[in-house]
Design an enzyme around this catalytic site. Structure first.
Site: not given
Ligand code: ADP
Ligand code: CIR
Length: 348
Positions: A116, A215, A219, A261, A263, A270, A299, A304
């Site tokens: 993403r 956020e 995305r 953010c 990061t 990501r 993770r 997250e």
């Molecule tokens: P972001 O990727 O936008 O930083 P999250 O870690 O919260 O945020 O992930 C968002 C959603 O995407 C969650 O439901 C997570 O399980 C899903 N997700 C992330 N990576 C994968 C993957 N490789 N395969 C399937 N689902 C994924």
């Molecule tokens: C934090 O500070 O933990 C949250 N605001 C999320 C920060 C971004 N995520 C990350 O680095 N894993």
């Protein structure tokens, strides 16, 4: 006269980067500063102050936040990304430059791959400071652009306000949609007027998805089952190219794509796999050591701040700024190859 807030003593026991870098001197220097969108230091740090378990703890409201509050944001950015004030960002979304054969052709370890990027519109406040009308306009304008996509990327926009609870939960459970009520986003002001203006666009196969007004304003997501990382990247690059011909995104030569953010600055990318590592999961120090070598973040698979279940992890690139998109995905690919190799050795 604006009232100056007191130094947040709640940060004393926190290990966030906010707590590390918000010294009393920096606080005194920044506490009466405001961006053109009315964003103050108190707004920028509220998430980390309310959530002492934050890793980072700060959010921006616009590109200007990164200048106005530079005395706090710069060291955080340097610590997280290794990107210094004079460094420039570079972009490369050309899939030809990615060397990423499927690390798991038999499908034993990798359940799915997802890449993403975050994007925000040039000249519009980020989600932390946006108003309801501006947010609604983004949802209308972007969904109209997306609904014009054809071929593999053609799909439908679903507004969160009109979605049934059962549909919402099913999309969240299947990893396609963001969750509601994240407390870090809540205290950053990112959940205001929820669920208005939020939604998701996706194609029939749910391999191309766009989250609207979570956020970040957008995305853009490409995902599918298995470990064909190159195919997922290629689809994402095509979608980004198509959107970029219709919309101008906030971008700076130093910080790359501007995100709420810090990061996510830079590529805002990501690239992750959900991967089964039952043996390595019993050797967490070894797992952490490989993650560090390849610049990986670990993770749980429910987003997250979720924790690992049954030896299945979400493994992604950690660095995003000062390196290209191709490099982000290459970090993830090469790290996953190393993890699978070690998992196989441990199984012998
Ligand atoms: P972001 O990727 O936008 O930083 P999250 O870690 O919260 O945020 O992930 C968002 C959603 O995407 C969650 O439901 C997570 O399980 C899903 N997700 C992330 N990576 C994968 C993957 N490789 N395969 C399937 N689902 C994924
Ligand atoms: C934090 O500070 O933990 C949250 N605001 C999320 C920060 C971004 N995520 C990350 O680095 N894993």
């Amino acid at each position: 006269m604006t009232q100056v807030p007191p130094y947040p003593t709640q940060l004393a026991g926190s290990s966030s980067l906010l707590a590390k870098y918000l010294t009393k001197d920096i606080f005194d220097k920044l506490c009466d500063k405001t961006t053109a969108n009315g964003y103050t230091l108190a707004h920028a740090i509220n998430s980390g102050v309310q959530n002492p378990d934050s890793g980072i703890g700060v959010y921006a409201a616009d590109e200007e936040s990164y200048d106005v509050f530079a005395a706090l944001f710069d060291p955080i950015i340097y610590k997280y990304h290794g990107h210094a004030k004079e460094d420039k960002h570079q972009s490369d979304l050309n899939s030809v430059n990615l060397k990423a054969p499927n690390p798991d052709p038999t499908g034993k370890y990798i359940l799915s791959t997802r890449i993403r990027v975050a994007r925000n519109l040039r000249g519009v406040p980020l989600g932390t400071a946006i108003d309801k009308d501006q947010r609604d306009k983004i949802a209308r304008d972007i969904s109209a652009v997306l609904c014009g996509f054809t071929g593999e990327l053609s799909g439908t926009y679903y507004s969160l306000s009109n979605m049934s609870e059962a549909d919402r939960l099913s999309l969240v459970g299947d990893h396609f949609l963001f969750k509601a009520g994240d407390r870090y986003l809540e205290s950053a002001g990112l959940n205001r007027h929820w669920p208005h203006g939020r939604g998701i666009f996706h194609n029939t196969d749910k391999t191309f998805l766009v989250w609207i007004n979570e956020e970040d304003q957008l995305r853009i997501i490409s995902m599918q089952s298995g470990g064909d990382i190159a195919r997922v990247f290629e689809r994402l690059a095509t979608a980004i190219d198509m959107l970029s011909t219709k919309v101008q995104f906030a971008y700076s030569d130093h910080l790359g794509y501007i995100t709420s953010c810090p990061t996510n600055l830079g590529t805002a990318m990501r690239a992750s796999v959900h991967i089964r590592l039952p043996n390595l999961s019993k050797k967490s120090q070894e797992l952490e050591a490989i993650a560090q070598i390849y610049h990986l973040q670990i993770r749980g698979i429910h987003g997250e701040h979720s924790s690992c279940q049954d030896g299945v992890y979400d493994i992604s690139n950690k660095r995003r700024l000062g390196i290209t998109e191709v490099r982000c995905v290459q970090d993830m690919h090469d790290g996953v190859v190393a993890l699978i190799k070690r998992e196989q050795e441990l199984a012998l």
